[in-house]
Design a protein around this motif. Structure first.
Motif, mmCIF file in Angstrom:
data_model
loop_
_atom_site.group_PDB
_atom_site.id
_atom_site.type_symbol
_atom_site.label_atom_id
_atom_site.label_comp_id
_atom_site.label_asym_id
_atom_site.label_seq_id
_atom_site.Cartn_x
_atom_site.Cartn_y
_atom_site.Cartn_z
ATOM 1 N N GLU A 161 0.830 -1.198 0.000
ATOM 2 C CA GLU A 161 0.000 0.000 0.000
ATOM 3 C C GLU A 161 0.870 1.256 0.000
ATOM 4 O OE1 GLU A 161 -4.533 -0.398 1.397
ATOM 5 O OE2 GLU A 161 -3.104 -0.365 3.041
ATOM 6 N N GLY A 162 2.012 1.178 0.682
ATOM 7 C CA GLY A 162 2.936 2.315 0.739
ATOM 8 C C GLY A 162 3.408 2.704 -0.657
ATOM 9 N N ILE A 163 3.790 1.701 -1.438
ATOM 10 C CA ILE A 163 4.262 1.975 -2.804
ATOM 11 C C ILE A 163 3.131 2.562 -3.648
ATOM 12 C CG2 ILE A 163 5.063 0.898 -4.952
ATOM 13 C CD1 ILE A 163 6.688 -1.038 -3.265
ATOM 14 N N ILE A 174 4.969 3.670 -10.691
ATOM 15 C CA ILE A 174 5.126 2.618 -9.677
ATOM 16 C C ILE A 174 6.501 1.950 -9.779
ATOM 17 C CG2 ILE A 174 4.314 0.283 -9.070
ATOM 18 C CD1 ILE A 174 1.573 1.311 -8.946
ATOM 19 N N ASP A 175 6.997 1.760 -11.011
ATOM 20 C CA ASP A 175 8.328 1.167 -11.208
ATOM 21 C C ASP A 175 9.418 1.912 -10.454
ATOM 22 O OD1 ASP A 175 7.927 -0.976 -12.758
ATOM 23 O OD2 ASP A 175 8.298 0.033 -14.675
ATOM 24 N N GLU A 214 -0.830 -5.061 -8.099
ATOM 25 C CA GLU A 214 -0.011 -6.058 -8.793
ATOM 26 C C GLU A 214 1.141 -5.406 -9.551
ATOM 27 O OE1 GLU A 214 -3.186 -6.549 -7.965
ATOM 28 O OE2 GLU A 214 -2.369 -8.217 -6.786
ATOM 29 N N ARG A 215 0.956 -4.166 -9.947
ATOM 30 C CA ARG A 215 2.090 -3.458 -10.560
ATOM 31 C C ARG A 215 3.170 -3.279 -9.505
ATOM 32 N NH1 ARG A 215 1.021 1.746 -13.178
ATOM 33 N NH2 ARG A 215 3.145 1.348 -13.839
ATOM 34 N N SER A 217 3.782 -5.265 -6.764
ATOM 35 C CA SER A 217 4.496 -6.518 -6.461
ATOM 36 C C SER A 217 5.389 -6.935 -7.633
ATOM 37 C CB SER A 217 3.518 -7.636 -6.089
ATOM 38 O OG SER A 217 2.526 -7.790 -7.073
ATOM 39 N N SER A 218 4.880 -6.823 -8.843
ATOM 40 C CA SER A 218 5.674 -7.244 -9.999
ATOM 41 C C SER A 218 6.924 -6.384 -10.151
ATOM 42 C CB SER A 218 4.865 -7.141 -11.287
ATOM 43 O OG SER A 218 3.732 -7.936 -11.196
ATOM 44 N N SER A 219 6.773 -5.077 -9.946
ATOM 45 C CA SER A 219 7.923 -4.184 -10.104
ATOM 46 C C SER A 219 8.993 -4.470 -9.059
ATOM 47 C CB SER A 219 7.498 -2.724 -9.957
ATOM 48 O OG SER A 219 6.657 -2.364 -11.003
ATOM 49 N N VAL A 220 8.550 -4.725 -7.838
ATOM 50 C CA VAL A 220 9.516 -5.000 -6.767
ATOM 51 C C VAL A 220 10.270 -6.298 -7.052
ATOM 52 C CG1 VAL A 220 9.613 -5.776 -4.353
ATOM 53 C CG2 VAL A 220 8.487 -3.635 -4.916
ATOM 54 N N VAL A 221 9.535 -7.339 -7.422
ATOM 55 C CA VAL A 221 10.186 -8.631 -7.676
ATOM 56 C C VAL A 221 11.083 -8.541 -8.921
ATOM 57 C CG1 VAL A 221 9.762 -11.046 -8.296
ATOM 58 C CG2 VAL A 221 8.482 -9.987 -6.430
ATOM 59 N N LYS A 222 10.622 -7.818 -9.924
ATOM 60 C CA LYS A 222 11.445 -7.618 -11.130
ATOM 61 C C LYS A 222 12.787 -6.997 -10.747
ATOM 62 C CE LYS A 222 10.986 -5.216 -15.622
ATOM 63 N NZ LYS A 222 12.048 -4.692 -16.217
ATOM 64 N N GLU A 223 12.730 -5.942 -9.957
ATOM 65 C CA GLU A 223 13.947 -5.236 -9.556
ATOM 66 C C GLU A 223 14.895 -6.170 -8.783
ATOM 67 O OE1 GLU A 223 15.138 -2.426 -10.331
ATOM 68 O OE2 GLU A 223 16.723 -2.199 -8.823
ATOM 69 N N VAL A 224 14.333 -6.922 -7.837
ATOM 70 C CA VAL A 224 15.163 -7.812 -7.017
ATOM 71 C C VAL A 224 15.780 -8.909 -7.893
ATOM 72 C CG1 VAL A 224 15.101 -9.512 -5.144
ATOM 73 C CG2 VAL A 224 13.877 -7.344 -4.897
ATOM 74 N N MET A 225 14.972 -9.445 -8.812
ATOM 75 C CA MET A 225 15.486 -10.518 -9.677
ATOM 76 C C MET A 225 16.566 -9.986 -10.604
ATOM 77 S SD MET A 225 12.224 -12.962 -10.584
ATOM 78 C CE MET A 225 13.171 -14.481 -10.752
ATOM 79 N N GLU A 226 16.381 -8.772 -11.080
ATOM 80 C CA GLU A 226 17.386 -8.213 -11.994
ATOM 81 C C GLU A 226 18.716 -8.000 -11.268
ATOM 82 O OE1 GLU A 226 14.637 -6.614 -15.612
ATOM 83 O OE2 GLU A 226 15.414 -5.074 -14.233
ATOM 84 N N GLN A 227 18.632 -7.680 -9.998
ATOM 85 C CA GLN A 227 19.870 -7.533 -9.224
ATOM 86 C C GLN A 227 20.613 -8.867 -9.091
ATOM 87 O OE1 GLN A 227 18.980 -5.538 -5.515
ATOM 88 N NE2 GLN A 227 18.486 -3.618 -6.534
#
Ligand code: PBE
Length: 306
Positions: A161-163, A174-175, A214-215, A217-227
């Motif tokens: 919710e914060g994001i 959101i990204d 969902e944007r 959660s997806s953006s956060v996981v995308k960022e972490v996975m890319e790292q």
């Protein structure tokens, strides 16, 4: 203390029995602002202001229209989340009645803290929802590092919710807000990536829905996975397509399955064709939502169309 508590429980029980016996209410207590419970149904023209056709909450609200006698003759107006939000803005500005299909996590509740869920004595909208991670069959064997990270992804309502709220308030995408969140929350990220080895450009497709929740959660996981060296694509589609795509193996994973009620139909249809990695967020909710200045508490306070 204990006696008082028990009395209170008996009171609640009695109220519950009354509700069951009376069903749709027939009283008409007004308030000084001209908000008369009896007139709400007429004032909103027996219409619930909804969102996109095909959303889980839309499907569930259609079930509510069938389940409640009080909602006989009512309609669910379907358009878009943005259109619903602007109708809500207008209604709140004029203090006029409105009934929306609402959910948490959502920035609406941060922007308008004076909103309430209508009680749902028939339990059509369920109680607490979880958001689940579903992966295509075979992901675990093909891409074990990705699977491990996705399996370990879990966060709280406040994080999501914060994001969403910050993006809404600041006008930033959101990204961008999600990237900053990842930077600011190394402890959470460390839990998700624990024991996950770096990879070199392994591709992952996250299939998701277009809502802000969902944007986020997806953006956060995308960022972490890319790292960690993954190459991640996020594809936002309709709920039905999310499930089809994970079941057919076109997409690798979704972080967007709301259960046990919101996406039940889709989940049940494909349940043998994906791996359920469990919940990534607990404490979501859906239902009919009204501003608190409306003097009603339950779906059963609404009236059928005559
Ligand atoms: N929602 C938000 C979606 C899921 C996420 C509750 C609007 C729905 O399918 O209804």
């Amino acid at each position: 203390m204990q006696v008082k508590w028990k009395k209170w429980l008996v009171g609640i029980g009695f109220a519950a029995i009354l509700t069951v016996v009376v069903g749709c209410s027939s009283d008409s207590n007004g308030d000084s602002k001209g908000n008369v419970p009896d007139d709400y149904s007429n004032a909103v023209d027996y219409t619930i202001t909804g969102i996109e056709p095909g959303a889980g909450i839309t499907v569930t609200t259609e079930k509510a229209l069938d389940a409640y006698d009080c909602l006989k003759g009512w309609e669910l107006e379907q358009s878009s989340t943005a259109a619903m939000a602007s109708e809500l803005d207008k209604a709140i500005e004029n203090k006029s009645p409105i009934i929306i299909t609402g959910w948490n996590p959502h920035w609406t509740f941060a922007k308008y803290p004076d909103m309430k869920y209508l009680d749902d004595p028939k339990g059509v909208y369920g109680d607490v929802e979880q958001i689940k991670t579903l992966a295509r069959k075979g992901l675990k064997a093909d891409k074990p590092e990705a699977y491990k990270l996705l399996d370990q992804f879990h966060w709280e309502v406040e994080d999501m919710e914060g994001i969403m709220y910050e993006s809404k308030e600041s006008g930033k995408d959101i990204d961008e807000v999600a990237k900053k969140w990842v930077e600011d929350n190394p402890d959470k990220v460390a839990e998700w990536t624990k024991g996950v080895s770096d990879v070199e450009g392994e591709e992952i497709e996250i299939v998701s829905t277009p809502w802000d929740s969902e944007r986020a959660s997806s953006s956060v996981v995308k960022e972490v996975m890319e790292q960690k060296g993954f190459k991640v694509t996020v594809t936002p589609v309709d709920v039905a397509v999310v499930f089809e795509s994970i079941a057919s193996g076109d997409g690798d994973v979704t972080l967007a399955a709301w259960m046990p009620v919101t996406h039940k139909e889709f989940y049940e249809k494909y349940k043998d064709e994906f791996d359920d990695l469990g919940e990534n967020l607990k404490g979501a909710k859906i239902g009919l939502v009204v501003p608190k200045y409306m003097d009603i508490d339950s779906i059963e306070d609404l009236k059928p169309k005559k």
